[in-house]
Scaffold this active site. Sequence first.
Site, PDB file in Angstrom:
ATOM      1  N   GLY A  10     -27.346  11.497  -8.515  1.00 26.38           N
ATOM      2  CA  GLY A  10     -27.912  12.417  -7.527  1.00 26.38           C
ATOM      3  C   GLY A  10     -28.670  11.556  -6.527  1.00 26.38           C
ATOM      4  N   GLY A  12     -29.719  12.389  -3.592  1.00 27.22           N
ATOM      5  CA  GLY A  12     -30.380  13.246  -2.597  1.00 27.22           C
ATOM      6  C   GLY A  12     -31.766  12.713  -2.278  1.00 27.22           C
ATOM      7  N   GLY A  15     -33.639  11.322  -5.589  1.00 22.44           N
ATOM      8  CA  GLY A  15     -32.966  10.150  -6.154  1.00 22.44           C
ATOM      9  C   GLY A  15     -33.107   8.935  -5.249  1.00 22.44           C
ATOM     10  N   ASP A  35     -23.426   9.798  -6.594  1.00 24.07           N
ATOM     11  CA  ASP A  35     -23.533  11.195  -6.176  1.00 24.07           C
ATOM     12  C   ASP A  35     -22.120  11.753  -6.091  1.00 24.07           C
ATOM     13  OD1 ASP A  35     -26.007  12.853  -4.558  1.00 24.07           O
ATOM     14  OD2 ASP A  35     -23.959  13.616  -4.317  1.00 24.07           O
ATOM     15  N   ASN A  97     -27.036  24.587 -12.818  1.00 25.33           N
ATOM     16  CA  ASN A  97     -27.592  23.250 -13.069  1.00 25.33           C
ATOM     17  C   ASN A  97     -27.263  22.747 -14.476  1.00 25.33           C
ATOM     18  OD1 ASN A  97     -28.467  22.785 -10.512  1.00 25.33           O
ATOM     19  ND2 ASN A  97     -30.599  23.317 -10.877  1.00 25.33           N
ATOM     20  N   SER A 121     -34.051  16.798 -12.897  1.00 22.37           N
ATOM     21  CA  SER A 121     -33.482  18.032 -12.351  1.00 22.37           C
ATOM     22  C   SER A 121     -34.227  19.253 -12.883  1.00 22.37           C
ATOM     23  CB  SER A 121     -32.006  18.134 -12.727  1.00 22.37           C
ATOM     24  OG  SER A 121     -31.317  16.984 -12.302  1.00 22.37           O
ATOM     25  N   ASN A 122     -34.351  20.234 -12.029  1.00 19.21           N
ATOM     26  CA  ASN A 122     -35.081  21.458 -12.398  1.00 19.21           C
ATOM     27  C   ASN A 122     -34.136  22.583 -12.807  1.00 19.21           C
ATOM     28  OD1 ASN A 122     -37.906  21.079 -12.254  1.00 19.21           O
ATOM     29  ND2 ASN A 122     -37.710  20.757 -10.051  1.00 19.21           N
ATOM     30  N   HIS A 177     -43.244  22.374 -16.611  1.00 22.76           N
ATOM     31  CA  HIS A 177     -43.329  21.942 -15.205  1.00 22.76           C
ATOM     32  C   HIS A 177     -43.154  23.188 -14.339  1.00 22.76           C
ATOM     33  CE1 HIS A 177     -42.977  19.465 -11.702  1.00 22.76           C
ATOM     34  NE2 HIS A 177     -41.702  19.684 -11.523  1.00 22.76           N
TER      35      HIS A 177
HETATM   36  N1  APR Z   1     -22.874  14.645 -10.027  1.00 19.05           N
HETATM   37  C1  APR Z   1     -23.548  13.848  -9.188  1.00 19.05           C
HETATM   38  N2  APR Z   1     -24.338  14.302  -8.188  1.00 19.05           N
HETATM   39  C2  APR Z   1     -24.451  15.623  -8.043  1.00 19.05           C
HETATM   40  C3  APR Z   1     -23.767  16.540  -8.891  1.00 19.05           C
HETATM   41  C4  APR Z   1     -22.951  16.001  -9.914  1.00 19.05           C
HETATM   42  N3  APR Z   1     -22.294  16.776 -10.750  1.00 19.05           N
HETATM   43  N4  APR Z   1     -24.071  17.791  -8.473  1.00 19.05           N
HETATM   44  C5  APR Z   1     -24.919  17.686  -7.434  1.00 19.05           C
HETATM   45  N5  APR Z   1     -25.134  16.383  -7.168  1.00 19.05           N
HETATM   46  C6  APR Z   1     -25.963  15.800  -6.118  1.00 19.05           C
HETATM   47  C7  APR Z   1     -25.838  16.494  -4.768  1.00 19.05           C
HETATM   48  O1  APR Z   1     -24.660  16.095  -4.065  1.00 19.05           O
HETATM   49  C8  APR Z   1     -27.118  16.057  -4.074  1.00 19.05           C
HETATM   50  O2  APR Z   1     -26.925  14.920  -3.228  1.00 19.05           O
HETATM   51  O3  APR Z   1     -27.340  15.945  -6.434  1.00 19.05           O
HETATM   52  C9  APR Z   1     -28.069  15.694  -5.219  1.00 19.05           C
HETATM   53  C10 APR Z   1     -29.340  16.524  -5.223  1.00 19.05           C
HETATM   54  O4  APR Z   1     -30.076  16.131  -4.102  1.00 19.05           O
HETATM   55  P1  APR Z   1     -30.889  17.143  -3.162  1.00 19.05           P
HETATM   56  O5  APR Z   1     -30.081  18.381  -2.947  1.00 19.05           O
HETATM   57  O6  APR Z   1     -31.385  16.353  -1.998  1.00 19.05           O
HETATM   58  O7  APR Z   1     -32.107  17.574  -4.085  1.00 19.05           O
HETATM   59  P2  APR Z   1     -33.474  16.781  -4.336  1.00 19.05           P
HETATM   60  O8  APR Z   1     -34.512  17.309  -3.422  1.00 19.05           O
HETATM   61  O9  APR Z   1     -33.212  15.331  -4.406  1.00 19.05           O
HETATM   62  O10 APR Z   1     -33.838  17.317  -5.800  1.00 19.05           O
HETATM   63  C11 APR Z   1     -33.038  16.946  -6.898  1.00 19.05           C
HETATM   64  O11 APR Z   1     -34.812  16.972  -8.490  1.00 19.05           O
HETATM   65  O12 APR Z   1     -37.055  17.547  -8.316  1.00 19.05           O
HETATM   66  C12 APR Z   1     -35.766  17.989  -8.683  1.00 19.05           C
HETATM   67  O13 APR Z   1     -35.851  20.359  -8.181  1.00 19.05           O
HETATM   68  C13 APR Z   1     -35.295  19.143  -7.819  1.00 19.05           C
HETATM   69  O14 APR Z   1     -33.460  19.692  -9.292  1.00 19.05           O
HETATM   70  C14 APR Z   1     -33.813  19.078  -8.069  1.00 19.05           C
HETATM   71  C15 APR Z   1     -33.577  17.570  -8.177  1.00 19.05           C
END
Ligand code: APR
Length: 316
Positions: A10, A12, A15, A35, A97, A121-122, A177
């Site tokens: 991840g 995002g 990450g 990702d 999730n 992840s939440n 959390h």
């Molecule tokens: N495999 C790999 N990456 C994935 C998958 C998967 N199966 N499914 C989703 N992703 C990636 C998405 O493409 C995205 O880039 O996970 C990333 C999540 O990033 P953001 O949407 O930017 O979310 P972010 O703000 O980083 O939060 C991520 O952390 O704090 C927690 O609540 C928050 O659950 C959330 C997580």
Amino acid sequence: MVGRKVGIIGAGFVGATAAYSLTMTGACHEVILYDINTDIAKGKALDIGQSTSYAPKGTIVTAAEDASGLKNCDVIVITAGVPRKSDMTRADLLMINAKIMKDVVGNVMKYSPNAIILCVSNPLDIMTHVIHKLTAWKRNRIIGMAGALDGARMSYQINQKIGYGSGQIKSMLIGDHGQNMIPMPEISTVGGVPLNQLISKEDMQAIIERTKDGGAEIVKHLGTSAYYAPGRAISVMVEAILDDSRIVMPSSVLLDGEYGYKDITVGVPVVLGANGIEKIIELELDDETKSKFKVSVDSIQDGIDILEKNGFFNSF
Ligand code: APR
């Protein structure tokens, strides 16, 4: 140096910020971003990689083309997930999730079977529980990151109130959390001075409320959830594992009789080291805190029950 390899699943906001923090502290030899959207991982890895000219160590930052790029990581940080959208129920979000965890954990078990997993992840405590069920690994190897962030938020609020002690404030919290988290001012300190000797009960109550709302307050301004403090909190935990520094940190762990509960993941203080959770510290709780802890545990169990009812645990 070989080893000290950290995979982040991840790439995002959270990450990538964790990767940047790890790079700036020089804590690891290599950070691999993975990702499902490969371009995100590639773009962030390039950007962070290009910051390493000015980093303390030449950390190698790469993007994995596919999950096989996550081979032999020492620590895997999971930040993959989707945020809740307005048309989603809590159950929808949990199922989505949890299914992402299934995909991600399958890859971790295949490519980094000896890693320690840090779940971000939440909903955090429930996703950490899901990872325990999916892997059936020893419980010391799966840790949820929550207390490190919530504690940092509480310390920030304390500093805002008293105007001193920056970097010296040690805040302890237990529980989930979320809204039922239990800040513990009675065992928190500023430079070793007990907090309740520095702050009135009323002020402390306001600090507790702001800590609980810490995430939501940021969403209100940004329209998206926080990532700098979460990223740094992840980095601190990864550093403790890689350095075997055995710091005490509230973390979401699978209880097996501690605090009177079994088979539930919830935040309690632990010792973090090379084996992940080296020790679970059992605090003595008064009756009021015990009942708050029960509310917190029950709220996590509700989420697990939703997954159970929707057949998630029958599918593997
Ligand atoms: N495999 C790999 N990456 C994935 C998958 C998967 N199966 N499914 C989703 N992703 C990636 C998405 O493409 C995205 O880039 O996970 C990333 C999540 O990033 P953001 O949407 O930017 O979310 P972010 O703000 O980083 O939060 C991520 O952390 O704090 C927690 O609540 C928050 O659950 C959330 C997580």
